[in-house]
Design an enzyme around this catalytic site. Structure first.
Site, PDB file in Angstrom:
ATOM      1  N   ASN A  71       8.996   2.493  11.145  1.00  0.00           N
ATOM      2  CA  ASN A  71       9.719   1.300  10.692  1.00  0.00           C
ATOM      3  C   ASN A  71      11.062   1.712  10.077  1.00  0.00           C
ATOM      4  OD1 ASN A  71       9.333   1.786   7.747  1.00  0.00           O
ATOM      5  ND2 ASN A  71       7.194   1.608   8.347  1.00  0.00           N
ATOM      6  N   LYS A 129      -0.993 -10.485  -2.623  1.00  0.00           N
ATOM      7  CA  LYS A 129      -1.120  -9.057  -2.331  1.00  0.00           C
ATOM      8  C   LYS A 129      -1.592  -8.285  -3.568  1.00  0.00           C
ATOM      9  CE  LYS A 129       1.563  -7.781   1.190  1.00  0.00           C
ATOM     10  NZ  LYS A 129       2.821  -7.515   1.881  1.00  0.00           N
TER      11      LYS A 129
HETATM   12  N1  CTP Z   1       0.615   0.134   1.496  1.00  0.00           N
HETATM   13  C1  CTP Z   1      -0.148   1.287   1.470  1.00  0.00           C
HETATM   14  N2  CTP Z   1      -0.871   1.647   2.562  1.00  0.00           N
HETATM   15  C2  CTP Z   1      -0.853   0.887   3.682  1.00  0.00           C
HETATM   16  C3  CTP Z   1      -0.060  -0.285   3.722  1.00  0.00           C
HETATM   17  C4  CTP Z   1       0.659  -0.627   2.609  1.00  0.00           C
HETATM   18  O1  CTP Z   1      -0.154   1.969   0.446  1.00  0.00           O
HETATM   19  N3  CTP Z   1      -1.567   1.268   4.731  1.00  0.00           N
HETATM   20  C5  CTP Z   1       1.314  -0.261   0.283  1.00  0.00           C
HETATM   21  C6  CTP Z   1       2.832  -0.219   0.371  1.00  0.00           C
HETATM   22  O2  CTP Z   1       3.306   1.027  -0.077  1.00  0.00           O
HETATM   23  C7  CTP Z   1       3.209  -1.332  -0.606  1.00  0.00           C
HETATM   24  C8  CTP Z   1       2.077  -2.317  -0.478  1.00  0.00           C
HETATM   25  O3  CTP Z   1       0.978  -1.606   0.053  1.00  0.00           O
HETATM   26  O4  CTP Z   1       3.200  -0.874  -1.933  1.00  0.00           O
HETATM   27  C9  CTP Z   1       2.335  -3.505   0.392  1.00  0.00           C
HETATM   28  O5  CTP Z   1       2.880  -3.127   1.621  1.00  0.00           O
HETATM   29  P1  CTP Z   1       3.300  -4.235   2.657  1.00  0.00           P
HETATM   30  O6  CTP Z   1       3.769  -3.578   3.896  1.00  0.00           O
HETATM   31  O7  CTP Z   1       4.193  -5.247   2.001  1.00  0.00           O
HETATM   32  O8  CTP Z   1       1.957  -5.004   2.898  1.00  0.00           O
HETATM   33  P2  CTP Z   1       0.804  -4.792   3.909  1.00  0.00           P
HETATM   34  O9  CTP Z   1      -0.258  -3.980   3.265  1.00  0.00           O
HETATM   35  O10 CTP Z   1       1.349  -4.273   5.172  1.00  0.00           O
HETATM   36  O11 CTP Z   1       0.277  -6.277   4.054  1.00  0.00           O
HETATM   37  P3  CTP Z   1       0.804  -7.442   5.036  1.00  0.00           P
HETATM   38  O12 CTP Z   1       0.536  -6.967   6.411  1.00  0.00           O
HETATM   39  O13 CTP Z   1      -0.028  -8.585   4.609  1.00  0.00           O
HETATM   40  O14 CTP Z   1       2.241  -7.668   4.731  1.00  0.00           O
END
Ligand code: CTP
Length: 408
Positions: free
Chosen positions: A209, A339
């Protein structure tokens, strides 16, 4: 922050010498006294007059000047400073320092000093990667010289790579960190995740990403500045390693989780990384080849571990404070509030990452801080300032606050 501190700035001969003007202005803006030593080559790039005007002090250039020696001998010059900064630190001055030479005033002062020395290298990329420079830097590091930079980027010589001198704001941050002995996070351990992850499809392709790591790296630097012992677990990024922070570099989410767990017990964890939610269910061992007439390969994905949720799990190892980020493109606050509960963390820093905001890769960020007490709307700030504000808030959870200011 630098009130009353005395910095001896050694300006050597490189094109980056022009940045010293801004550096002096910033240091003086923080209350430091700056005195300059200018090498003969340095004087080809900046004038003693400009340094004198900005530092409002005499500029020293000549080891054999009787007037200079009677006013302030070369031994005295280093003795009265709290810190010596060599910026730009050219390949030549680093070589002379490593060899212990005393062939001009700058080298003599550096040899005569028992004060901490910070070097900000600046040179052509091939000079920086040359075995001689690598060995000199190694030697100087072993002797206790601290380095800030160099950064990657376009160079004056039309080349690209490591060798650009750190920006004045980064040098000021490094100086701050060297001169700050205590902070309100002294004795506390912090873990920060930053950057994207890369999930291999085969040995040459991956899913990733746009995360630049700027926000996560700035948070690691701000926590370190407040005295924390910081481990930064970072995906592939092009921003420089923050000053005074232990950096663990990883590629995939699995590796990031393993590195976070290997960091051991911490007091605070900040998960700023943009972790890929999915990885290839069966990454190929060899490059996936096109086959004439065959349909494109189907991509089967499987979920990655959730690092933030794992670190937030209750138990004796749980950090006292776990902070997550929410990268959203719609319903920012509602999604972030949800979240926080879903992941079990204490705070969520919510940021809108829609392309129009320019947050991914940009310099500024508009965030909301979601805590158990409610939602705070922060103004649009530089990512460094968001980091400093967050670090100060974190420090407030651990003891009497001693705030830091973002380098201007
Ligand atoms: N995060 C993590 N491990 C993952 C995914 C996310 O530690 N596998 C952490 C990110 O570092 C951030 C938080 O979770 O602190 C939220 O990440 P975000 O990408 O906004 O959310 P997602 O977990 O991807 O949820 P969604 O798909 O609902 O947006």
């Amino acid at each position: 922050m630098l009130n009353g501190k005395r910095i001896l700035l050694i300006v050597a001969g490189g094109i980056a010498a022009f940045k010293c003007h801004d550096l002096i202005r910033r240091l003086r803006g923080q209350g430091a006294h700056v005195r300059c030593v200018l090498t003969e080559a340095g004087a080809r790039f900046v004038t003693p007059l400009s340094l004198q005007a900005l530092s409002e002090d005499k500029v020293y250039t000549d080891m054999f000047s009787l007037t200079d020696e009677s006013e302030m001998g070369h031994i005295e010059l280093s003795r009265e400073a709290d810190l010596l900064v060599v910026a730009p630190a050219t390949a030549n001055i680093l070589a002379r320092m490593a060899a212990g030479m005393a062939d001009d005033l700058a080298a003599t002062v550096l040899l005569a000093t028992d004060k901490p020395v910070l070097a900000a290298p600046a040179m052509n990329v091939r000079m920086w990667t040359h075995a001689a420079t690598v060995a000199n830097v190694e030697t100087l590091k072993k002797r206790g010289v601290t380095f800030v930079g160099p950064n990657d980027g376009a160079m004056a010589c039309n080349e690209y790579g490591p060798g650009r001198m750190s920006e004045p704001a980064e040098i000021v941050t490094a100086i701050d960190a060297m001169l700050a002995t205590t902070g309100s996070l002294t004795g506390k351990r912090a873990l920060v995740t930053s950057g994207p992850t890369r999930e291999a499809l085969d040995p040459v392709r991956y899913i990733s990403n746009h995360s630049s790591g700027k926000q996560g790296h700035a948070i690691a630097a701000a926590l370190a500045k407040l005295g924390a012992d910081v481990t930064l677990v970072s995906g592939p990024v092009s921003v420089a390693d923050p000053f005074g922070v232990k950096v663990v570099k990883i590629d995939s989410a699995d590796q990031m989780l393993a590195a976070c767990l290997a960091a051991g017990a911490v007091d605070v964890a900040v998960c700023a990384a943009a972790v890929a939610d999915w990885k290839a269910a069966k990454p190929a061992d060899a490059k996936i080849k096109k086959k004439a007439g065959a349909p494109p390969p189907a991509l089967e994905l499987t979920p990655n571990p959730d690092i933030l949720a794992t670190l937030s799990q209750p138990g004796p190892q749980r950090p006292r404070l776990v902070v997550g980020f929410a990268a959203e493109t719609e319903n920012l606050v509602a999604n972030a509030v949800d979240k926080r509960t879903r992941k079990g963390c204490d705070w969520i820093v919510a940021n809108d990452v829609s392309p129009a905001t320019g947050t991914f890769g940009g310099e500024r960020n508009t965030v909301h801080l979601v805590t158990g007490e409610g939602v705070e709307e922060w103004p649009t700030l530089a990512k460094d300032e968001v980091a400093v504000r967050l670090a100060n808030r974190i420090a407030g959870q651990f003891g009497p606050p001693r705030s830091i200011k973002a380098a201007e």
